[in-house]
Design an enzyme around this catalytic site. Structure first.
Site, PDB file in Angstrom:
ATOM      1  NE  ARG A   1     -37.604   9.873   9.682  1.00  0.00           N
ATOM      2  CZ  ARG A   1     -37.729  10.683   8.623  1.00  0.00           C
ATOM      3  NH1 ARG A   1     -37.955  10.193   7.418  1.00  0.00           N
ATOM      4  NH2 ARG A   1     -37.588  11.981   8.772  1.00  0.00           N
TER       5      ARG A   1
ATOM      6  CD  GLU B   1     -32.108   6.696   6.859  1.00  0.00           C
ATOM      7  OE1 GLU B   1     -31.870   7.838   6.448  1.00  0.00           O
ATOM      8  OE2 GLU B   1     -33.108   6.046   6.525  1.00  0.00           O
TER       9      GLU B   1
ATOM     10  CG  HIS C   1     -33.941   9.145   3.769  1.00  0.00           C
ATOM     11  ND1 HIS C   1     -34.011   9.032   5.134  1.00  0.00           N
ATOM     12  CD2 HIS C   1     -35.044   9.854   3.416  1.00  0.00           C
ATOM     13  CE1 HIS C   1     -35.103   9.639   5.588  1.00  0.00           C
ATOM     14  NE2 HIS C   1     -35.745  10.154   4.559  1.00  0.00           N
TER      15      HIS C   1
HETATM   16  C1  DGY Z   1     -38.384  14.210   5.867  1.00  0.00           C
HETATM   17  O1  DGY Z   1     -38.551  15.380   5.539  1.00  0.00           O
HETATM   18  O2  DGY Z   1     -38.578  13.820   7.010  1.00  0.00           O
HETATM   19  C2  DGY Z   1     -37.954  13.259   4.829  1.00  0.00           C
HETATM   20  O3  DGY Z   1     -37.727  12.002   5.329  1.00  0.00           O
HETATM   21  C3  DGY Z   1     -36.742  13.795   4.100  1.00  0.00           C
HETATM   22  O4  DGY Z   1     -36.782  13.181   2.866  1.00  0.00           O
END
Ligand code: DGY
Length: 331
Positions: free
Chosen positions: A243, A272, A293
């Site tokens: 993240r 994001e 992402h």
């Molecule tokens: C999640 O599932 O949290 C991922 O970041 C998606 O790719």
């Protein structure tokens, strides 16, 4: 839960087999346009639905949860990360939250490894040169990068994804170091040849490449602060497939601009929400690979995630604890 078919509102398009199955099983309200829902649309959804299936681009905060209708009992998130959901408020309102862990670990680790290899070896700069038509042939000094084999990789967050990265890294001759809330069992450490660092600061000062694989929680927000970035070796690399909020993105940009950090591979960004905003200064840097992402973006993985969502909904509807119930201890 109820005798009628469950009203399940899905906020984004999901893989076709998942939408088909959801339409068979539930009174599924799908989002054919795939446009992120506005706050008003999310409000309407949470007032009417029994189950909401959001994704990381939906902000499920206190204000939204206050609008939950009497039948809203489950938020079955399509995704492993749940930092966009106020789980504590949901719990207080009697709404269970589930996620989809596990099924995306190997795919995300592949993408992480691609960045661990691709950034120090300057693959993106090579591609740009080829596309420019300016490549005039091999030279002894052209696009020399940094050797991977024998280098020290530090993994921040040694959960399923971190361990999947460690297995791959070991095969590439990297020495694996890690920092985690809890130390792994000795047998796992031995299998992965992984060295544990209780102190993140001390690990950062000794590694050549850092891979971020921990979730974003209040405790990990800006864990990679300006101070910690300065602790890293001159010329180290950073890869983030977890993240964006775990790194202070402005401080990272400065460290990349100054050359203190030699390069970064970023699949995630600090801003994001439904419409992401990537720092324009990052976009200009040649030593940075930015991806939209896509760590878990395989057809198989996205179907597996949908299967998990369905399983969580059905188990919950049958009156049992869903397998992927998010509990506050995970935060
Ligand atoms: C999640 O599932 O949290 C991922 O970041 C998606 O790719």
């Amino acid at each position: 839960m109820t005798d009628r078919k469950l009203r399940v509102v899905v906020t984004r398009r999901l893989p076709e087999p998942i939408e088909t199955r959801m339409s068979e099983l539930f009174d599924a309200r799908l989002n054919d346009s795939d446009e992120p829902m506005s706050a008003a649309e999310l409000g309407a959804a949470i007032r009417e639905a029994d189950v909401l299936v959001p994704t990381l681009s939906d902000h499920i905060d206190q204000k939204l949860l206050a609008q939950a209708g009497p039948d809203m009992r489950l938020i079955a998130n399509y995704g492993a990360g749940f930092d966009h959901i106020d789980v504590e408020t949901a719990r207080r309102r009697g709404i269970t939250v589930t996620n989809t862990p596990g099924v995306l670990a190997e795919d995300t680790a592949d993408m992480c490894m691609a960045l661990i290899l691709g950034v120090p070896r300057r693959i993106s700069e090579g591609l740009t040169l080829m596309r420019s038509g300016e490549w005039h042939g091999w030279t002894p000094t052209g696009l020399t990068g940094s050797r991977i084999w024998g280098k020290r990789l530090g993994i921040l967050g040694m959960g399923r994804i971190g361990q999947a990265v460690a297995r791959r890294a070991k095969a590439f001759g990297l020495q694996v170091h890690y920092h985690n809330r809890r130390r792994l069992h000795q047998t796992v450490e031995r299998d992965l040849d992984a060295t544990y660092w209780d102190s993140l600061d001390q690990m950062l000062a000794r590694i050549d490449i850092l891979s971020i694989n921990c979730p974003h929680t209040p405790a990990t927000y800006h864990l990679l602060s300006s101070r910690r970035l300065q602790l890293m070796k001159q010329g180290a690399y950073i890869v983030n497939t977890a993240r964006g909020e775990v790194i202070d993105e402005n401080a990272l940009t400065r460290a990349l601009e100054s050359g203190h950090i030699a390069g970064a591979g970023l699949d995630v960004f600090e801003m994001e929400p439904a419409v992401p905003a990537v720092n324009p200064r990052l976009l200009e840097l040649p030593n940075v690979v930015l991806l939209p992402h896509m760590g878990s973006a395989t057809t198989e993985g996205r179907i597996d995630m949908g299967e998990k969502v369905i399983m969580n909904i059905r188990t919950f509807a049958d009156g049992h604890t869903p397998p992927d119930k998010v509990v506050p201890a995970m935060m």
